[in-house]
Design a protein around this motif. Structure first.
Motif, short mmCIF file in Angstrom:
data_model
loop_
_atom_site.label_atom_id
_atom_site.label_comp_id
_atom_site.label_asym_id
_atom_site.label_seq_id
_atom_site.Cartn_x
_atom_site.Cartn_y
_atom_site.Cartn_z
N THR A 250 -10.40 -5.22 -22.80
CA THR A 250 -9.12 -4.87 -22.14
C THR A 250 -9.23 -3.50 -21.49
O THR A 250 -8.68 -3.28 -20.41
CB THR A 250 -7.93 -4.90 -23.13
OG1 THR A 250 -8.11 -3.92 -24.14
CG2 THR A 250 -7.76 -6.27 -23.74
N TYR B 65 -0.28 -6.37 -28.34
CA TYR B 65 -1.48 -5.69 -28.85
C TYR B 65 -2.68 -6.05 -27.97
O TYR B 65 -2.94 -7.23 -27.73
CB TYR B 65 -1.77 -6.13 -30.29
CG TYR B 65 -3.01 -5.48 -30.88
CD1 TYR B 65 -3.07 -4.12 -31.09
CD2 TYR B 65 -4.14 -6.25 -31.21
CE1 TYR B 65 -4.20 -3.51 -31.62
CE2 TYR B 65 -5.27 -5.66 -31.75
CZ TYR B 65 -5.30 -4.29 -31.95
OH TYR B 65 -6.42 -3.69 -32.47
N HIS B 66 -3.37 -5.02 -27.50
CA HIS B 66 -4.54 -5.27 -26.66
C HIS B 66 -5.74 -4.44 -27.13
O HIS B 66 -6.61 -4.11 -26.32
CB HIS B 66 -4.22 -4.92 -25.20
CG HIS B 66 -3.04 -5.65 -24.65
ND1 HIS B 66 -3.05 -7.01 -24.40
CD2 HIS B 66 -1.79 -5.23 -24.33
CE1 HIS B 66 -1.86 -7.39 -23.93
NE2 HIS B 66 -1.08 -6.33 -23.89
N GLY B 67 -5.78 -4.10 -28.42
CA GLY B 67 -6.88 -3.30 -28.93
C GLY B 67 -6.45 -1.85 -29.12
O GLY B 67 -5.25 -1.55 -29.12
N LYS C 16 -13.47 -12.50 -29.74
CA LYS C 16 -13.37 -13.43 -30.87
C LYS C 16 -14.22 -14.70 -30.74
O LYS C 16 -15.41 -14.65 -30.97
CB LYS C 16 -11.90 -13.75 -31.13
CG LYS C 16 -11.08 -12.46 -31.45
CD LYS C 16 -9.80 -12.76 -32.13
CE LYS C 16 -8.84 -11.58 -32.17
NZ LYS C 16 -8.99 -10.69 -33.29
N GLU D 251 -0.40 -11.04 -22.73
CA GLU D 251 -1.01 -12.14 -23.50
C GLU D 251 -0.22 -13.42 -23.23
O GLU D 251 0.99 -13.45 -23.50
CB GLU D 251 -0.87 -11.86 -24.99
CG GLU D 251 -2.02 -11.19 -25.65
CD GLU D 251 -1.77 -11.20 -27.15
OE1 GLU D 251 -2.46 -11.94 -27.84
OE2 GLU D 251 -0.88 -10.49 -27.63
N SER E 155 -16.47 -5.86 -28.10
CA SER E 155 -15.16 -6.06 -28.72
C SER E 155 -14.13 -6.40 -27.66
O SER E 155 -14.34 -6.13 -26.46
CB SER E 155 -14.72 -4.79 -29.45
OG SER E 155 -14.49 -3.76 -28.51
N GLY E 156 -13.02 -6.95 -28.12
CA GLY E 156 -11.89 -7.20 -27.24
C GLY E 156 -11.29 -5.91 -26.73
O GLY E 156 -10.78 -5.85 -25.60
N THR E 157 -11.33 -4.87 -27.57
CA THR E 157 -10.82 -3.56 -27.14
C THR E 157 -11.55 -3.08 -25.89
O THR E 157 -10.93 -2.66 -24.92
CB THR E 157 -11.00 -2.53 -28.29
OG1 THR E 157 -10.07 -2.85 -29.32
CG2 THR E 157 -10.78 -1.11 -27.83
N ASP F 88 -4.75 -11.05 -21.22
CA ASP F 88 -5.53 -10.79 -22.43
C ASP F 88 -5.61 -12.11 -23.18
O ASP F 88 -4.64 -12.55 -23.80
CB ASP F 88 -4.85 -9.71 -23.27
CG ASP F 88 -5.60 -9.41 -24.56
OD1 ASP F 88 -6.50 -10.20 -24.92
OD2 ASP F 88 -5.28 -8.40 -25.21
N VAL G 140 -7.93 -12.77 -25.55
CA VAL G 140 -8.79 -12.58 -26.73
C VAL G 140 -8.42 -13.62 -27.80
O VAL G 140 -9.29 -14.17 -28.46
CB VAL G 140 -8.67 -11.13 -27.24
CG1 VAL G 140 -9.30 -10.97 -28.61
CG2 VAL G 140 -9.31 -10.16 -26.25
N ILE G 141 -7.14 -13.91 -27.92
CA ILE G 141 -6.69 -14.95 -28.85
C ILE G 141 -6.42 -16.26 -28.12
O ILE G 141 -6.85 -17.34 -28.55
CB ILE G 141 -5.44 -14.49 -29.63
CG1 ILE G 141 -5.83 -13.45 -30.68
CG2 ILE G 141 -4.73 -15.67 -30.28
CD1 ILE G 141 -4.68 -12.92 -31.51
#
Ligand code: PLP
Length: 440
Positions: A128, A151-153, A280, A220, A123-125, A253, A255-256
């Motif tokens: 990070t 937001y980072h998880g 993701k 991010e 997971s991204g959580t 981060d 992730v997105i």
């Protein structure tokens, strides 16, 4: 009198409602993800193919969020399904490394400017979490600077100052850490340094106050939770310079924002972090995360010389996620990124046009294939600007777009897939116009 979008939603989704009521007997609020809960109840999905998602009542909707930005090739793309099926025939999960992991690592290191080495998670959580743990182990320091609203998880260090009431967060130029979850370990807030997004002078002044104590700054390059707000290049450059001066690490981060170009937002902005978290899209729809960067930091993860950092995980780099990730990245050529960005720009312009035609304060943010819609008057540069947007109207528009047959995230952000084209973009813009008309 505005149309009651909730009443229309309830009329068309009775089976979802029944399933949700049953689900609530066994699961708190009927699900296992906060981020996709909305009132009065969420839709249950039965199937998804290409750009179309079909719910439990048989209603088809065009997908403009694509599983919180994950399904960049749409649902069920043949190359990804074939790769995953082929791997499934060979085994689901092994107790050894597998070839797809090496291939995915090779692809990521070739594309991402800062990647010398990488490790995979589920997971991204977890990604990070590991960047922060690595920064602490590498620098011998403990404090982490994070952006207000970022937001980072869902691990302790980052569940701070996220979706807070700005009144609780102190003055704009002196933001205070606020717990965004119960159950955080004692001392979590003392370890957090909160900075505003896109305000280099104020952020630098706050960072200077903690120089010598900071292990890392995590940011991010395009803030998803705040509505796809892109960073200013000057802001990211300031963070890079400060981290170098102060002996802290810079963590992106992505992730997105890895959607923004083949090498992620770091390639797009030309600012290179020390460590990066991914998730993701790199798993092609299967559970995944990754973190990587400088090999002198990643060496902390070598079991033969330590390990300094303990990192296990039964399903880390499982061959199905890795094979699907390789197939996805292979499809994502530079031309695909360009086409997605052009299409998304068309969508952003179309939404803006509807706003100005209807004299509504519609702001559209985003970069590459990411977009966010906001009902706000002023410029949108950080969390505090977004926090004053008209949320009640946003909620009605979200349900209105569902009623019109379009999926977005509840905070009206979206991400295109290659399954969407100009026809679907036009349909979305027309649907958005109808929804806004119903609100006045
Ligand atoms: C920017 C960002 N970082 C981290 C995460 C956490 O990733 P995951 O949901 O895979 O744990 C997310 C998830 O939405 C995210 O948007």
């Amino acid at each position: 009198m505005p149309t009651d979008e909730t009443a229309r939603y309830r009329e068309t989704t009775p089976k979802s409602r029944a399933m949700w009521e049953e689900a609530c007997r066994y699961l708190p609020d009927g699900d296992s993800r906060h981020s996709i809960f909305w009132k009065p109840y969420p839709i249950f999905t039965e199937s998804a193919r290409g750009a179309v998602v079909t719910d439990a009542d048989g209603v088809e909707r065009l997908d403009f969020i694509n599983t919180m930005t994950t399904m960049i090739l749409g649902h069920g793309p043949a190359p990804v399904l074939n790769a995953a099926r082929a791997q499934m025939e060979l085994g689901l999960a092994y107790n050894s490394p597998n070839r797809h992991q090496v291939e995915l690592a090779r692809l990521l290191c070739a594309r991402i400017p800062s990647f010398e080495q990488v490790r995979f998670t589920n997971s991204g959580t977890e990604a990070t979490l590991n960047t922060i743990r690595a920064a602490r182990a590498f620098t011998g320091r403990s404090k982490i600077a994070k952006v207000e609203g970022g937001y980072h998880g869902t691990h302790d260090a980052v569940l701070v100052s996220l979706r807070i009431d700005p009144a609780a967060g102190g003055d704009y130029d002196n933001p205070q850490p606020v717990a965004s979850s119960g159950g955080l370990v004692d001392g979590t807030l003392e370890q957090a340094v909160i900075i505003p997004y896109n305000d280099a002078p104020v952020a630098r002044r706050i960072l200077e106050e903690h120089r010598g104590e900071l292990a890392a700054i995590i940011v991010e390059p395009v803030m998803g939770s705040v509505g796809m707000l892109p960073a200013d290049t000057a802001y990211l450059t300031m963070l890079r310079d400060f981290a170098d001066d102060a002996g802290a690490l810079l963590i992106f981060d992505e992730v997105i924002s890895f959607r923004v170009s083949p090498g992620g937002a770091q390639e797009y902005y030309g600012v290179t972090p020390d460590l990066t978290a991914l998730g993701k899209i790199i798993g092609g729809g299967f559970p995944v995360g990754a973190f990587g960067g400088r090999s002198d930091i990643m060496r902390l993860y070598s079991p033969s010389s330590g390990p300094v950092i303990n990192h296990g995980g039964t399903f880390n780099a499982n061959p199905i996620s890795m094979a699907a990730g390789v197939a996805t990245l292979t499809e994502l050529t530079p031309i695909v990124y360009r086409q997605l960005a052009e299409l998304t720009e068309m969508l952003r312009q179309g939404i803006r046009k509807v706003g100005s035609e209807m004299e509504q304060p519609v702001r559209v943010t985003g970069v590459g294939s990411l977009f966010g819609i906001h009902f706000a008057d002023g410029p949108l540069r950080n969390y505090r600007d977004i926090a004053v947007a008209d949320k009640a109207l946003g909620e009605r528009v979200f349900l209105g777009m569902l009623n019109e047959g379009f999926l977005l995230a509840p905070n009206l952000v979206g991400a295109l897939s290659t399954s969407l084209g100009e026809v679907e973009i036009d349909a979305f813009v027309r649907g958005f116009r109808r929804v806004l008309q119903r609100q006045t």
